[in-house]
Design an enzyme around this catalytic site. Sequence first.
Site, PDB file in Angstrom:
ATOM      1  N   TYR A  92       6.137  -4.519 -11.615  1.00 42.21           N
ATOM      2  CA  TYR A  92       7.248  -4.142 -10.726  1.00 42.21           C
ATOM      3  C   TYR A  92       7.991  -2.941 -11.316  1.00 42.21           C
ATOM      4  O   TYR A  92       8.399  -2.041 -10.608  1.00 42.21           O
ATOM      5  CB  TYR A  92       8.207  -5.318 -10.559  1.00 42.21           C
ATOM      6  CG  TYR A  92       7.582  -6.395  -9.724  1.00 42.21           C
ATOM      7  CD1 TYR A  92       7.580  -6.286  -8.333  1.00 42.21           C
ATOM      8  CD2 TYR A  92       6.970  -7.492 -10.302  1.00 42.21           C
ATOM      9  CE1 TYR A  92       7.000  -7.261  -7.558  1.00 42.21           C
ATOM     10  CE2 TYR A  92       6.397  -8.473  -9.528  1.00 42.21           C
ATOM     11  CZ  TYR A  92       6.413  -8.362  -8.157  1.00 42.21           C
ATOM     12  OH  TYR A  92       5.841  -9.321  -7.398  1.00 42.21           O
ATOM     13  N   ASN A 114       9.118  -7.421   3.067  1.00 42.36           N
ATOM     14  CA  ASN A 114       8.255  -6.559   3.892  1.00 42.36           C
ATOM     15  C   ASN A 114       6.821  -6.490   3.365  1.00 42.36           C
ATOM     16  O   ASN A 114       6.229  -5.447   3.314  1.00 42.36           O
ATOM     17  CB  ASN A 114       8.843  -5.149   3.930  1.00 42.36           C
ATOM     18  CG  ASN A 114      10.230  -5.199   4.539  1.00 42.36           C
ATOM     19  OD1 ASN A 114      10.421  -5.610   5.656  1.00 42.36           O
ATOM     20  ND2 ASN A 114      11.202  -4.797   3.772  1.00 42.36           N
ATOM     21  N   CYS A 150       0.026  -6.324  -2.390  1.00 39.66           N
ATOM     22  CA  CYS A 150       1.190  -6.674  -3.206  1.00 39.66           C
ATOM     23  C   CYS A 150       0.767  -7.597  -4.328  1.00 39.66           C
ATOM     24  O   CYS A 150       1.465  -7.754  -5.298  1.00 39.66           O
ATOM     25  CB  CYS A 150       2.253  -7.345  -2.353  1.00 39.66           C
ATOM     26  SG  CYS A 150       1.786  -7.541  -0.664  1.00 39.66           S
ATOM     27  N   HIS A 151      -0.396  -8.202  -4.191  1.00 44.42           N
ATOM     28  CA  HIS A 151      -0.836  -9.120  -5.251  1.00 44.42           C
ATOM     29  C   HIS A 151      -1.272  -8.320  -6.483  1.00 44.42           C
ATOM     30  O   HIS A 151      -1.480  -8.862  -7.541  1.00 44.42           O
ATOM     31  CB  HIS A 151      -1.965  -9.995  -4.729  1.00 44.42           C
ATOM     32  CG  HIS A 151      -3.146  -9.211  -4.295  1.00 44.42           C
ATOM     33  ND1 HIS A 151      -3.301  -8.764  -2.997  1.00 44.42           N
ATOM     34  CD2 HIS A 151      -4.201  -8.776  -5.002  1.00 44.42           C
ATOM     35  CE1 HIS A 151      -4.450  -8.092  -2.967  1.00 44.42           C
ATOM     36  NE2 HIS A 151      -5.012  -8.075  -4.143  1.00 44.42           N
ATOM     37  N   GLU A 198     -11.216  -9.199  -8.051  1.00 44.23           N
ATOM     38  CA  GLU A 198     -11.300  -7.754  -7.819  1.00 44.23           C
ATOM     39  C   GLU A 198     -11.747  -7.015  -9.077  1.00 44.23           C
ATOM     40  O   GLU A 198     -12.119  -5.866  -9.042  1.00 44.23           O
ATOM     41  CB  GLU A 198      -9.928  -7.256  -7.395  1.00 44.23           C
ATOM     42  CG  GLU A 198      -9.559  -7.898  -6.058  1.00 44.23           C
ATOM     43  CD  GLU A 198      -8.599  -7.020  -5.302  1.00 44.23           C
ATOM     44  OE1 GLU A 198      -8.203  -5.990  -5.834  1.00 44.23           O
ATOM     45  OE2 GLU A 198      -8.268  -7.376  -4.182  1.00 44.23           O
TER      46      GLU A 198
END
Length: 89
Positions: A29, A52, A59-60, A86
Amino acid sequence: MSQKSNKVTFADNVREVVRRIPKGHVMTYKEVATMTGRPNAYRAVGNILAKNYDPNIPCHRVIKSDGKTGGYNRGRNNKAKMLKNEGVL
DNA sequence: CGTATGACGTGCA
DNA sequence: GTGCACGCCATAC
């Protein structure tokens, strides 16, 4: 480009940055906040994503500075698992 | 305009 | 190493 009549708010910036995160890469972040220009606004970053979060935004891939996954959909889902899936160790 | 909230971060006990 | 409290910024009401 450049947002002319478009009001780019912190939220828009954060979403764009997060969307730019390549696969197999994760950012904290604080990193995202720094990319947006507010290295001290990691608080707002989480708030923006929290309110949002878009399906087009990974966002993960945004995790805490501790290396923890933090949260995803208001919960923890399998963020760590999907990240590993991933290619993120 | 002021208050409250939030998927955080850091420091100290 | 773990837990608690405070601080920071932006958005929503």
